[in-house]
Design a protein around this motif. Sequence first.
Motif, PDB file in Angstrom:
ATOM      1  N   LEU A   1     -26.047   0.348 -18.180  1.00 49.30           N
ATOM      2  CA  LEU A   1     -25.232   1.530 -18.130  1.00 49.30           C
ATOM      3  C   LEU A   1     -23.774   1.210 -18.017  1.00 49.30           C
ATOM      4  CD1 LEU A   1     -27.345   3.625 -15.688  1.00 49.30           C
ATOM      5  CD2 LEU A   1     -27.497   3.745 -17.977  1.00 49.30           C
ATOM      6  N   ARG A   2     -23.463   0.180 -17.110  1.00 42.83           N
ATOM      7  CA  ARG A   2     -21.956  -0.069 -17.081  1.00 42.83           C
ATOM      8  C   ARG A   2     -21.636  -0.606 -18.704  1.00 42.83           C
ATOM      9  NH1 ARG A   2     -22.588  -4.896 -12.971  1.00 42.83           N
ATOM     10  NH2 ARG A   2     -20.479  -5.227 -13.597  1.00 42.83           N
ATOM     11  N   LEU A   3     -22.338  -1.213 -19.517  1.00 41.61           N
ATOM     12  CA  LEU A   3     -21.886  -1.780 -20.760  1.00 41.61           C
ATOM     13  C   LEU A   3     -21.785  -0.563 -21.705  1.00 41.61           C
ATOM     14  CD1 LEU A   3     -21.648  -3.776 -23.087  1.00 41.61           C
ATOM     15  CD2 LEU A   3     -24.161  -3.774 -23.238  1.00 41.61           C
ATOM     16  N   LEU A   4     -22.802   0.454 -21.545  1.00 40.49           N
ATOM     17  CA  LEU A   4     -22.496   1.784 -22.520  1.00 40.49           C
ATOM     18  C   LEU A   4     -21.223   2.608 -21.776  1.00 40.49           C
ATOM     19  CD1 LEU A   4     -26.202   3.091 -22.579  1.00 40.49           C
ATOM     20  CD2 LEU A   4     -24.839   1.908 -24.258  1.00 40.49           C
ATOM     21  N   LYS A   5     -20.909   2.433 -20.465  1.00 40.30           N
ATOM     22  CA  LYS A   5     -19.597   3.008 -19.941  1.00 40.30           C
ATOM     23  C   LYS A   5     -18.469   2.492 -20.553  1.00 40.30           C
ATOM     24  CE  LYS A   5     -18.110   6.355 -17.221  1.00 40.30           C
ATOM     25  NZ  LYS A   5     -18.357   7.670 -17.480  1.00 40.30           N
ATOM     26  N   ASN A   6     -18.592   1.223 -20.577  1.00 42.64           N
ATOM     27  CA  ASN A   6     -17.108   0.175 -21.275  1.00 42.64           C
ATOM     28  C   ASN A   6     -17.371   0.646 -22.824  1.00 42.64           C
ATOM     29  OD1 ASN A   6     -16.638  -0.603 -18.685  1.00 42.64           O
ATOM     30  ND2 ASN A   6     -17.965  -2.366 -19.114  1.00 42.64           N
ATOM     31  N   LEU A   7     -18.371   0.988 -23.569  1.00 43.69           N
ATOM     32  CA  LEU A   7     -18.126   1.273 -24.875  1.00 43.69           C
ATOM     33  C   LEU A   7     -17.739   2.496 -25.202  1.00 43.69           C
ATOM     34  CD1 LEU A   7     -21.439  -0.659 -26.287  1.00 43.69           C
ATOM     35  CD2 LEU A   7     -19.167  -1.313 -26.712  1.00 43.69           C
ATOM     36  N   GLY A   8     -17.580   3.176 -24.275  1.00 41.95           N
ATOM     37  CA  GLY A   8     -17.048   4.634 -24.497  1.00 41.95           C
ATOM     38  C   GLY A   8     -18.020   5.701 -24.394  1.00 41.95           C
ATOM     39  N   TYR A   9     -19.401   5.308 -23.859  1.00 43.03           N
ATOM     40  CA  TYR A   9     -20.161   6.501 -23.895  1.00 43.03           C
ATOM     41  C   TYR A   9     -20.036   7.291 -22.807  1.00 43.03           C
ATOM     42  CZ  TYR A   9     -23.606   4.761 -27.660  1.00 43.03           C
ATOM     43  OH  TYR A   9     -24.055   4.490 -28.967  1.00 43.03           O
ATOM     44  N   GLU A  10     -20.417   8.631 -23.156  1.00 44.73           N
ATOM     45  CA  GLU A  10     -20.442   9.782 -22.141  1.00 44.73           C
ATOM     46  C   GLU A  10     -21.861   9.896 -21.481  1.00 44.73           C
ATOM     47  OE1 GLU A  10     -19.742  14.664 -21.002  1.00 44.73           O
ATOM     48  OE2 GLU A  10     -19.055  13.518 -23.001  1.00 44.73           O
ATOM     49  N   ILE A  11     -22.279   9.365 -20.351  1.00 35.99           N
ATOM     50  CA  ILE A  11     -23.464   9.626 -19.850  1.00 35.99           C
ATOM     51  C   ILE A  11     -23.931  10.897 -19.024  1.00 35.99           C
ATOM     52  CG2 ILE A  11     -25.255   8.095 -18.166  1.00 35.99           C
ATOM     53  CD1 ILE A  11     -23.355   5.624 -18.741  1.00 35.99           C
TER      54      ILE A  11
END
Length: 485
Positions: free
Chosen positions: A469-479
């Motif tokens: 989840l941290r990786l997706l957040k850093n990639l610019g994803y909105e969770i």
Amino acid sequence: MRLGETRKSVDRFHWQHLLAWLGGILCAMVPFIGYWEIGAMHIPIRHGAGHFGFNLLTAASLCILGGVGCGSWWMFCKWLLGDRDLPLTLMSVLLFILGGVGHVLSNNGGIEKQHESHYFWVLGGILFLGLAVAIFGRSDHRRQLVGFVRWSAQRKRCNGVFFLILLIVLIASNLIFVLGMDSSWPEKVSALIGRIFTCGVLVGLSYLLSELSMRTAPKLFRWSIWLLVSLIPLIVIADQWMGNALGRRLIEFINGLTASGEFSPVVELAASGLDVGPVGAIFLFLGVLAGSLGVAWGAWALSKRWDLKLSVGKVVTITILSWLGVVAEQGIGSKWKSTRAWQSEHKLFDLHIGMFEPPHGLGYYQIVFSPAGDPSFLGQAEIQIAKPDIFVFMVESMRADAMRKKTTPFMWRMSQEECQPLGTTWAGSNGTHLSWYSFFHSQVPVYWRETLEQVGEKNHAKYAGAPPLRLLKNLGYEIQVRAVC
């Protein structure tokens, strides 16, 4: 007398042939009756409750294998020995006894696992001994072997109308599926051409297998082969109708006949909307058999009236050309079809006999592994391609086969056409919280307590969240998280 001739004086019933044929079937069925397992992975030959359809297919395949193998063995030995066939008679009796003993042992505790291979060593010994006796004790009469080319070119009367009906039924079934594809018309036409060639291969193989089974079976029992073959068109039609009308494939219905651990066709028929009772179920079954045999007999009458003849060589040639057509369609289609349309076609049909297949996913990603516990890579992630939407559905106690086109049409379509398939998966745990932890942290649940303690008041700052989840957040994803309780 020549091998391959079919003169009435030669093609007569022999009870030794019947014993060898039945013995081969009985021996081949011993692993099935005894619930044997194959290899180090312990793959079961016979499945348990809820797999009645698969068990029927396995049993039919074993019967064909045993009948064709031992029937061919007897015919070859008989051709060598001629009328001096006393040794062959003894071997046929031993073969039948071996099959009977195997069934008795399997029904009374089974053959011990360490002795399973010994059973087939005995079977192979009987077959080899009979073959050796036939070779060294062959008759003095000259017996000429008909050349393969000449034999394969011989045109013999066949039930051509039946196999034409089978081809039409298969093509019609595939056409209905192709028309339902969400693809362009050129892609549908290409898919249909490939399926027509596939149907040609299936019909050709069905003809060759039926001919092989017929020629190796005793004369008075060849009707049993056609009892199975005649069911094929009806099975295709029933599967198509059940899929469209009930949203349930025929194999799923047949598997469900033993879902409760007992054979309960009346219950399954009632669940499918046919509440006919026990007597009605029996008459329905007999009616299906009678109807199938009636169609096969009518087709044979027409074939005989029109004097339809085919040679084995011609059927083999047509089958090979059809397979080459399948390969050509797939190869050419791979150059211009969209990945989504190709994947949709590949997932729509269970059987693919070509040499090409679509990519397993809709995209390709550059994968970089990092040592466990090293969070530095999370801040250095770079976007390699456009970010696709990622959906994670977590449903309690839901099996993958519960998603069907009739019940969950949108999720089913997305799973078939929009998702990256995972070949092999394992359940992290049988508990919800442990499974969630394993899924998001890529760790076995034994570390759940250790991670949970990091979320406490004293060590809260040390816990930054699940690495994916941290990786997706850093990639610019909105969770977004949405829950329904």
